[in-house]
Design a protein around this motif. Structure first.
Motif, PDB file in Angstrom:
ATOM      1  N   LYS A   1       0.836  -1.207   0.000  1.00 35.14           N
ATOM      2  CA  LYS A   1       0.000   0.000   0.000  1.00 35.14           C
ATOM      3  C   LYS A   1       0.872   1.260   0.000  1.00 35.14           C
ATOM      4  CE  LYS A   1      -3.595  -0.193   2.584  1.00 35.14           C
ATOM      5  NZ  LYS A   1      -4.489  -0.195   3.778  1.00 35.14           N
ATOM      6  N   LEU A   2       1.969   1.229   0.746  1.00 32.50           N
ATOM      7  CA  LEU A   2       2.886   2.369   0.782  1.00 32.50           C
ATOM      8  C   LEU A   2       3.553   2.596  -0.567  1.00 32.50           C
ATOM      9  CD1 LEU A   2       4.326   4.561   2.478  1.00 32.50           C
ATOM     10  CD2 LEU A   2       6.037   2.848   3.067  1.00 32.50           C
ATOM     11  N   ILE A   3       3.943   1.508  -1.229  1.00 30.15           N
ATOM     12  CA  ILE A   3       4.587   1.627  -2.541  1.00 30.15           C
ATOM     13  C   ILE A   3       3.601   2.159  -3.574  1.00 30.15           C
ATOM     14  CG2 ILE A   3       5.644   0.307  -4.426  1.00 30.15           C
ATOM     15  CD1 ILE A   3       6.895  -1.495  -2.313  1.00 30.15           C
ATOM     16  N   GLU A   4       2.363   1.668  -3.530  1.00 26.19           N
ATOM     17  CA  GLU A   4       1.368   2.103  -4.505  1.00 26.19           C
ATOM     18  C   GLU A   4       0.924   3.544  -4.271  1.00 26.19           C
ATOM     19  OE1 GLU A   4      -1.768  -0.708  -4.226  1.00 26.19           O
ATOM     20  OE2 GLU A   4      -0.761  -2.247  -5.446  1.00 26.19           O
ATOM     21  N   SER A   5       1.042   4.044  -3.055  1.00 29.80           N
ATOM     22  CA  SER A   5       0.627   5.421  -2.783  1.00 29.80           C
ATOM     23  C   SER A   5       1.583   6.449  -3.381  1.00 29.80           C
ATOM     24  CB  SER A   5       0.534   5.651  -1.269  1.00 29.80           C
ATOM     25  OG  SER A   5       1.817   5.495  -0.665  1.00 29.80           O
ATOM     26  N   GLY A   6       2.809   6.057  -3.628  1.00 33.19           N
ATOM     27  CA  GLY A   6       3.786   6.975  -4.223  1.00 33.19           C
ATOM     28  C   GLY A   6       4.171   6.537  -5.624  1.00 33.19           C
TER      29      GLY A   6
END
Length: 224
Positions: free
Chosen positions: A19-24
């Protein structure tokens, strides 16, 4: 104590990481060894090409060139390139869709495609489009800098002209007051000399009158 299993905890942590990778906007860097000797300023071309082929970079580049790697939604494309289109084409009307901008910037229709919700552009055409956009941004920056410098120079000129006018007014006032001061000083000196002369005349007359009176008194005393 946490009663969750290690597998469940690992799964939760993995989901949070995704989720963190996809948010940026993640950018992956692939490292390539320039040589096997681990020495600086030593480039082995055959070794580098072999690493690029084995890692699939050359195939990725070939696929990127053959496909449609650059894509924008209709709103993003119009919002990004509409000002550049109005500048380069001379059309003052803001375009509502991407078709006139694609036909103007990319004349060859094989370099772009319009989908149901996005615009797809080939790699070289996307680079050309981005170069035109960068040149437009540079022109805007230069125009903005020119206007900012013009405003600053006008403010500076206004301050300098105001200071010059104040200096001129002060000098003119001083030039006008100075002769008057000299005239007043000359009048005062003249009045002082006139008063001195009149006082001397009075003193001389009084002295002569006193001398005459003394002479008459002396003559009268003798006759007595």
């Amino acid at each position: 104590a946490d009663k969750r299993s290690l597998g469940f905890q690992f799964k939760q942590q993995l989901l949070e990481l995704v989720k963190l990778i996809e948010s940026g906007k993640a950018h992956y860097v692939r490292c390539v060894k320039p040589n096997n000797l681990r020495k600086a300023h030593n480039f082995d071309a055959s070794n580098v090409v072999r690493q690029l082929r084995c890692s699939g970079v050359t195939e990725t580049v070939r696929a990127r060139r053959a496909g449609w790697p650059v894509n924008y939604s209709f709103h993003e494309f119009v919002q990004r390139y509409s000002d550049a289109y109005m500048h380069w084409s001379g059309d003052r009307r803001r375009p509502k869709d991407a078709l006139p901008m694609l036909q103007f910037f990319l004349v060859d229709p094989d370099n772009w495609r319009i989908g149901t919700s996005k615009v797809f552009v080939k790699d070289k055409a996307g680079q050309l489009l981005e170069e035109r956009y960068k040149v437009f941004r540079m022109i805007c920056k230069l125009i903005l800098q020119g206007h900012a410098k013009m405003v600053l120079q006008r403010i500076r000129y206004g301050r300098m002209s105001g200071s010059a006018v104040a200096i001129q007014k002060t000098f003119r006032m001083w030039s006008a007051v100075q002769p008057r001061r000299r005239k007043l000083e000359a009048v005062r000196v003249l009045q002082t000399h006139c008063r001195c002369a009149a006082q001397r005349v009075r003193m001389v007359r009084r002295r002569l009158a006193a001398q005459r009176l003394q002479a008459r008194l002396r003559s009268a005393v003798r006759w007595v």
